[in-house]
Structure formats: structure tokens, C-alpha cells
Design a protein around this motif. Sequence first.
Motif, PDB file in Angstrom:
ATOM      1  N   GLN A  44       0.799  -1.261  -0.119  1.00 54.78           N
ATOM      2  CA  GLN A  44       0.102  -0.055   0.096  1.00 54.78           C
ATOM      3  C   GLN A  44       0.863   1.489   0.114  1.00 54.78           C
ATOM      4  O   GLN A  44       0.654   2.224  -0.796  1.00 54.78           O
ATOM      5  N   GLY A  45       2.134   1.262   0.903  1.00 58.92           N
ATOM      6  CA  GLY A  45       2.779   2.328   0.869  1.00 58.92           C
ATOM      7  C   GLY A  45       3.465   2.544  -0.403  1.00 58.92           C
ATOM      8  O   GLY A  45       3.568   3.833  -1.007  1.00 58.92           O
ATOM      9  N   MET A  46       4.073   1.885  -1.114  1.00 61.72           N
ATOM     10  CA  MET A  46       4.679   2.063  -2.344  1.00 61.72           C
ATOM     11  C   MET A  46       4.071   2.349  -3.478  1.00 61.72           C
ATOM     12  O   MET A  46       4.315   3.099  -4.180  1.00 61.72           O
ATOM     13  N   VAL A  47       2.722   1.622  -3.383  1.00 61.48           N
ATOM     14  CA  VAL A  47       1.777   1.985  -4.505  1.00 61.48           C
ATOM     15  C   VAL A  47       1.419   3.475  -4.463  1.00 61.48           C
ATOM     16  O   VAL A  47       1.382   4.392  -5.151  1.00 61.48           O
ATOM     17  N   ALA A  48       1.081   3.920  -3.137  1.00 57.65           N
ATOM     18  CA  ALA A  48       0.731   5.263  -2.880  1.00 57.65           C
ATOM     19  C   ALA A  48       1.944   6.269  -3.205  1.00 57.65           C
ATOM     20  O   ALA A  48       1.756   7.442  -3.812  1.00 57.65           O
ATOM     21  N   ALA A  49       3.087   5.733  -2.987  1.00 53.42           N
ATOM     22  CA  ALA A  49       4.416   6.666  -3.253  1.00 53.42           C
ATOM     23  C   ALA A  49       4.542   6.785  -4.721  1.00 53.42           C
ATOM     24  O   ALA A  49       4.894   7.858  -5.084  1.00 53.42           O
ATOM     25  N   ALA A  50       4.342   5.635  -5.515  1.00 52.20           N
ATOM     26  CA  ALA A  50       4.532   5.676  -6.898  1.00 52.20           C
ATOM     27  C   ALA A  50       3.489   6.557  -7.600  1.00 52.20           C
ATOM     28  O   ALA A  50       3.917   7.418  -8.345  1.00 52.20           O
ATOM     29  N   ALA A  51       2.341   6.543  -6.963  1.00 51.77           N
ATOM     30  CA  ALA A  51       1.184   7.188  -7.392  1.00 51.77           C
ATOM     31  C   ALA A  51       1.608   8.775  -7.379  1.00 51.77           C
ATOM     32  O   ALA A  51       1.209   9.618  -8.226  1.00 51.77           O
ATOM     33  N   ALA A  52       1.876   9.052  -5.931  1.00 54.39           N
ATOM     34  CA  ALA A  52       2.148  10.646  -5.697  1.00 54.39           C
ATOM     35  C   ALA A  52       3.282  11.016  -6.605  1.00 54.39           C
ATOM     36  O   ALA A  52       3.356  12.199  -6.983  1.00 54.39           O
ATOM     37  N   ALA A  53       4.371  10.264  -6.715  1.00 53.30           N
ATOM     38  CA  ALA A  53       5.511  10.676  -7.524  1.00 53.30           C
ATOM     39  C   ALA A  53       5.089  10.822  -9.062  1.00 53.30           C
ATOM     40  O   ALA A  53       5.613  11.985  -9.479  1.00 53.30           O
ATOM     41  N   ARG A  54       4.314  10.304  -9.485  1.00 53.25           N
ATOM     42  CA  ARG A  54       3.868  10.426 -10.878  1.00 53.25           C
ATOM     43  C   ARG A  54       3.082  11.753 -11.064  1.00 53.25           C
ATOM     44  O   ARG A  54       3.017  12.247 -12.179  1.00 53.25           O
ATOM     45  N   GLU A  55       2.368  12.033 -10.037  1.00 55.10           N
ATOM     46  CA  GLU A  55       1.657  13.465 -10.113  1.00 55.10           C
ATOM     47  C   GLU A  55       2.538  14.538 -10.202  1.00 55.10           C
ATOM     48  O   GLU A  55       2.132  15.701 -10.529  1.00 55.10           O
ATOM     49  N   VAL A  56       3.669  14.350  -9.998  1.00 55.76           N
ATOM     50  CA  VAL A  56       4.702  15.567 -10.106  1.00 55.76           C
ATOM     51  C   VAL A  56       4.994  15.626 -11.434  1.00 55.76           C
ATOM     52  O   VAL A  56       5.784  14.904 -11.993  1.00 55.76           O
ATOM     53  N   THR A  57       4.569  16.745 -12.092  1.00 54.74           N
ATOM     54  CA  THR A  57       4.915  16.859 -13.618  1.00 54.74           C
ATOM     55  C   THR A  57       6.086  17.621 -14.088  1.00 54.74           C
ATOM     56  O   THR A  57       6.780  17.673 -15.050  1.00 54.74           O
ATOM     57  N   ASP A  58       6.562  18.569 -13.237  1.00 56.03           N
ATOM     58  CA  ASP A  58       7.575  19.616 -13.356  1.00 56.03           C
ATOM     59  C   ASP A  58       8.436  19.813 -12.341  1.00 56.03           C
ATOM     60  O   ASP A  58       8.694  20.887 -12.176  1.00 56.03           O
ATOM     61  N   GLY A  59       8.882  18.879 -11.615  1.00 57.93           N
ATOM     62  CA  GLY A  59       9.490  19.022 -10.396  1.00 57.93           C
ATOM     63  C   GLY A  59      10.761  18.367 -10.398  1.00 57.93           C
ATOM     64  O   GLY A  59      11.453  18.112 -11.513  1.00 57.93           O
ATOM     65  N   THR A  60      11.476  18.639  -9.400  1.00 60.64           N
ATOM     66  CA  THR A  60      12.782  18.117  -9.047  1.00 60.64           C
ATOM     67  C   THR A  60      12.816  16.587  -8.509  1.00 60.64           C
ATOM     68  O   THR A  60      11.980  16.166  -8.007  1.00 60.64           O
ATOM     69  N   GLN A  62      14.111  16.147  -5.524  1.00 60.08           N
ATOM     70  CA  GLN A  62      13.671  16.217  -4.208  1.00 60.08           C
ATOM     71  C   GLN A  62      11.988  16.418  -4.273  1.00 60.08           C
ATOM     72  O   GLN A  62      11.455  15.929  -3.251  1.00 60.08           O
ATOM     73  N   ASP A  63      11.502  17.099  -5.193  1.00 63.64           N
ATOM     74  CA  ASP A  63      10.127  17.312  -5.232  1.00 63.64           C
ATOM     75  C   ASP A  63       9.629  15.944  -5.111  1.00 63.64           C
ATOM     76  O   ASP A  63       8.501  15.541  -4.508  1.00 63.64           O
ATOM     77  N   ILE A  64       9.941  15.052  -5.896  1.00 66.66           N
ATOM     78  CA  ILE A  64       9.537  13.654  -6.298  1.00 66.66           C
ATOM     79  C   ILE A  64       9.612  12.812  -5.139  1.00 66.66           C
ATOM     80  O   ILE A  64       8.714  12.210  -4.436  1.00 66.66           O
ATOM     81  N   PHE A  65      10.745  12.927  -4.428  1.00 63.43           N
ATOM     82  CA  PHE A  65      10.933  11.979  -3.257  1.00 63.43           C
ATOM     83  C   PHE A  65      10.028  12.696  -2.169  1.00 63.43           C
ATOM     84  O   PHE A  65       9.403  11.893  -1.311  1.00 63.43           O
ATOM     85  N   ASN A  66       9.980  13.929  -2.093  1.00 58.62           N
ATOM     86  CA  ASN A  66       9.071  14.303  -0.968  1.00 58.62           C
ATOM     87  C   ASN A  66       7.465  14.005  -1.207  1.00 58.62           C
ATOM     88  O   ASN A  66       6.830  13.781  -0.348  1.00 58.62           O
ATOM     89  N   ALA A  67       7.134  14.094  -2.411  1.00 56.70           N
ATOM     90  CA  ALA A  67       5.739  13.744  -2.740  1.00 56.70           C
ATOM     91  C   ALA A  67       5.413  12.014  -2.624  1.00 56.70           C
ATOM     92  O   ALA A  67       4.434  11.665  -1.955  1.00 56.70           O
ATOM     93  N   ALA A  68       6.469  11.277  -2.675  1.00 59.63           N
ATOM     94  CA  ALA A  68       6.718   9.782  -2.468  1.00 59.63           C
ATOM     95  C   ALA A  68       6.439   9.707  -0.854  1.00 59.63           C
ATOM     96  O   ALA A  68       5.624   8.848  -0.406  1.00 59.63           O
TER      97      ALA A  68
END
Length: 158
Positions: A44-60, A62-68
Motif C-alpha cells: 500500500q505504501g509503495m503504490v501510494a508513493a509511486a502514484a504521488a510521484a507520478r503526479e509531479v509533472t515539472d518538479g525536481t 527532491q520534489d518527487i521524493f517528498n511527494a513519495a
Amino acid sequence: MDFTTSDLQALLTDLADRMRAERDHLCALDGAIGDADHGIAMEQGMVAAAAAAREVTDGTLQDIFNAAAKGFLNAVGASSGPLYATAFMRAGKALGPEKSVPRDSLRQVIVAMAEGIAHRGKAEAGQKTMLDAWLPAAEAASAGADPAAIAAAATEGA
């Protein structure tokens, strides 16, 4: 060839797929010492982390890791949630606000994640926690080991 934001998003998706595949095995391992739900939480955690990461469209990175981190924490309230969220945030901080980094920089991600888990969990090697795998991997990464040797160190520690 550098490691990019797209590579990180793909890696997190691959990790989610791996957790899905290993869910039952992780639950069986957890059942020997706990309540047999660790595989479910990690999936559940990794699926949610991956989904949140995919939502970052123009980030760094660091932004992607923080979203994850936020995605994982929101999905997993047990001890794994804060531990992995901290690990992801530390990884993002280690790479900084960059859109790509040399692949050799990924060793510092392993070190940062291990340090984050140790700090948040207040644990040390030898206490039969995930740090028994993370800390040897971080030590190998710090020494400049290749990915296979880092994985071997983690496996031996576990």
C-alpha cells in the motif's frame, strides 16, 4: 548517463510492482514475529508513493521524493509509514532541487535513507530491525561499492 526525474518515477513504480509481488512473502516473514501484515503495508505504501510521484509533472528529484514520502505516510500509519517517509525525505534532501544527477550520486541516496530510518526509529544495527540490512548497504555505498555489492551487503545484514 544521468539519473533523471523520469527515472525516479519509473523506479518508484517498479518498487511498487515488486512490493505487490512480494506482499505474501513479506506477510509470511512478519507472521513469524508479528501480526503478518507488513507485506500489505509495504504494498500500500509503495503504490501510494509511486502514484504521488507520478503526479509531479515539472518538479525536481527532491520534489518527487517528498511527494513519495507524503504518499507513503498517508497510506501507511504503522511504524513503516514514518520510517519510509523520513527515508524518502532524506533521499530528496541528499539529491537536492535537481532534475538530474550523475548515477554515482545514487549511493548517497542509500546512505541518506539509512540515516533517516535510524534517526526516526531510534534503532541501531543488531536490534533485528530493517537497519540490519540498510546500514551494511549504506556502508558499502559510502565505500563506493557497485550496486551488486551494495545489495549483497544488505542481504548479508538481513
